[in-house]
Design a protein around this motif. Structure first.
Motif, short mmCIF file in Angstrom:
data_model
loop_
_atom_site.label_atom_id
_atom_site.label_comp_id
_atom_site.label_asym_id
_atom_site.label_seq_id
_atom_site.Cartn_x
_atom_site.Cartn_y
_atom_site.Cartn_z
N MET A 1 0.85 -1.19 0.00
CA MET A 1 0.00 0.00 0.00
C MET A 1 0.89 1.24 0.00
SD MET A 1 -3.25 -0.84 0.19
CE MET A 1 -3.72 -2.48 -0.19
N ARG A 2 0.86 1.95 -1.08
CA ARG A 2 1.72 3.12 -1.26
C ARG A 2 1.46 4.22 -0.24
NH1 ARG A 2 0.19 5.11 -6.96
NH2 ARG A 2 -1.51 5.48 -5.56
N HIS A 3 0.22 4.38 0.19
CA HIS A 3 -0.12 5.51 1.06
C HIS A 3 -0.14 5.16 2.54
CE1 HIS A 3 -1.60 6.92 -2.91
NE2 HIS A 3 -1.00 8.01 -2.50
N ALA A 4 0.31 3.99 2.91
CA ALA A 4 0.40 3.63 4.34
C ALA A 4 1.65 4.28 4.91
CB ALA A 4 0.43 2.13 4.51
N ARG A 5 1.49 5.13 5.89
CA ARG A 5 2.61 5.83 6.53
C ARG A 5 3.00 5.21 7.86
NH1 ARG A 5 3.00 7.17 1.98
NH2 ARG A 5 2.10 9.03 1.07
N VAL A 6 2.17 4.32 8.35
CA VAL A 6 2.41 3.60 9.61
C VAL A 6 2.12 2.13 9.36
CG1 VAL A 6 1.83 5.63 11.03
CG2 VAL A 6 0.05 3.99 10.45
N PRO A 7 2.53 1.25 10.28
CA PRO A 7 2.17 -0.16 10.09
C PRO A 7 0.67 -0.33 9.92
CG PRO A 7 3.79 0.06 11.84
CD PRO A 7 3.35 1.45 11.47
N LEU A 8 0.32 -1.22 9.01
CA LEU A 8 -1.07 -1.45 8.62
C LEU A 8 -1.38 -2.92 8.84
CD1 LEU A 8 -3.46 -0.16 6.93
CD2 LEU A 8 -2.29 -1.02 4.92
N LEU A 9 -2.49 -3.21 9.54
CA LEU A 9 -2.89 -4.58 9.80
C LEU A 9 -4.40 -4.70 9.65
CD1 LEU A 9 -2.42 -7.52 10.74
CD2 LEU A 9 -2.66 -6.66 13.09
N GLY A 10 -4.82 -5.66 8.84
CA GLY A 10 -6.24 -5.87 8.62
C GLY A 10 -6.78 -7.05 9.39
N PHE A 11 -8.08 -7.07 9.52
CA PHE A 11 -8.82 -8.18 10.12
C PHE A 11 -9.86 -8.59 9.09
CE2 PHE A 11 -6.77 -6.10 13.49
CZ PHE A 11 -6.45 -7.09 14.39
N GLU A 112 -7.97 -7.29 -0.62
CA GLU A 112 -6.83 -6.44 -0.97
C GLU A 112 -5.52 -7.00 -0.40
OE1 GLU A 112 -6.97 -2.60 -1.78
OE2 GLU A 112 -9.15 -2.35 -1.75
N PRO A 113 -4.39 -6.74 -1.07
CA PRO A 113 -3.11 -7.32 -0.67
C PRO A 113 -2.35 -6.51 0.39
CG PRO A 113 -2.84 -6.16 -2.73
CD PRO A 113 -4.30 -6.05 -2.36
N PHE A 114 -2.67 -6.73 1.65
CA PHE A 114 -1.95 -6.12 2.76
C PHE A 114 -2.03 -7.10 3.93
CE2 PHE A 114 -6.29 -5.02 3.47
CZ PHE A 114 -6.45 -4.86 4.84
N PRO A 115 -1.14 -6.99 4.93
CA PRO A 115 -1.13 -7.97 6.03
C PRO A 115 -2.46 -8.00 6.78
CG PRO A 115 0.82 -6.58 6.09
CD PRO A 115 -0.10 -5.99 5.06
N LYS A 116 -2.95 -9.24 7.01
CA LYS A 116 -4.24 -9.41 7.68
C LYS A 116 -4.18 -10.60 8.64
CE LYS A 116 -6.20 -9.78 3.53
NZ LYS A 116 -5.56 -9.12 2.44
N ILE A 117 -4.97 -10.49 9.69
CA ILE A 117 -5.26 -11.62 10.54
C ILE A 117 -6.65 -12.11 10.14
CG2 ILE A 117 -5.76 -12.40 12.90
CD1 ILE A 117 -3.73 -10.34 13.91
#
Length: 174
Positions: A1-11, A112-117
């Motif tokens: 994710m280009r616009h993530a400025r901090v760690p990003l975690l999905g559920f 979407e392709p980002f880290p998720k639990i």
């Protein structure tokens, strides 16, 4: 994710699995550690955050978009998306003020392709998402599941353990 400025975690999970319930338990645990947490929630239905009859509702209904409501304690902006389209998480991140945040949690956006639990309740009889989603970094479940060794299983009913996993994995804190 280009616009993530901090760690990003999905559920990610099917509706009714308890994503919001878990997040309402996790957020205070993470806040107790001095962390500033932001949330982006993907709503699957038409929703309103203003009340019929109130000025902001009337202005939006008259055709204004966006409408920003501001007080001494909070701010909300309502923007009509025309034509209607499924939102892209990275586009939302570009609009989200991440200043001062330590972690940004995301409810939904499961494709979407980002880290998720992944959250999974065996009693619901729904399929697992992880076999088709390489971005899933752990499964929070209410019963042991057969899963790959590299994919940690967390107890869905132990939010403190999930919070500990998050701080170690995403914030490098013991």
């Amino acid at each position: 994710m280009r616009h993530a400025r901090v760690p990003l975690l999905g559920f990610a999970a099917f509706s009714g699995t308890g994503k919001t319930t878990l997040l309402t338990q996790l957020i205070p645990l993470l806040k107790q550690q001095g962390l500033n947490i932001g949330i982006i929630k993907h709503g699957h239905h038409d929703f309103d955050i203003d009340i019929p009859g109130k000025d902001s509702f009337r202005l939006r209904e008259a055709g204004a978009t966006p409408v920003m409501i501001v007080s001494s304690r909070r701010r909300a902006m309502i923007t009509e998306i025309t034509p209607a389209q499924d939102p892209c998480l990275d586009d939302q991140l570009a609009l989200f003020d991440q200043t001062g945040l330590d972690l940004l949690l995301v409810e939904g956006f499961k494709s979407e392709p980002f880290p998720k639990i992944e959250l999974h309740r065996a009693s619901l009889g729904l399929p697992l998402l992880y076999p088709d989603d390489p971005a899933i970094v752990a499964i929070a479940c209410d019963a042991p599941l057969p899963s790959p060794m590299h994919l940690p299983q967390l107890d869905l009913n132990q939010p403190a353990d999930i919070a500990a996993f998050i701080t170690v994995r995403f914030l490098d804190k013991p």
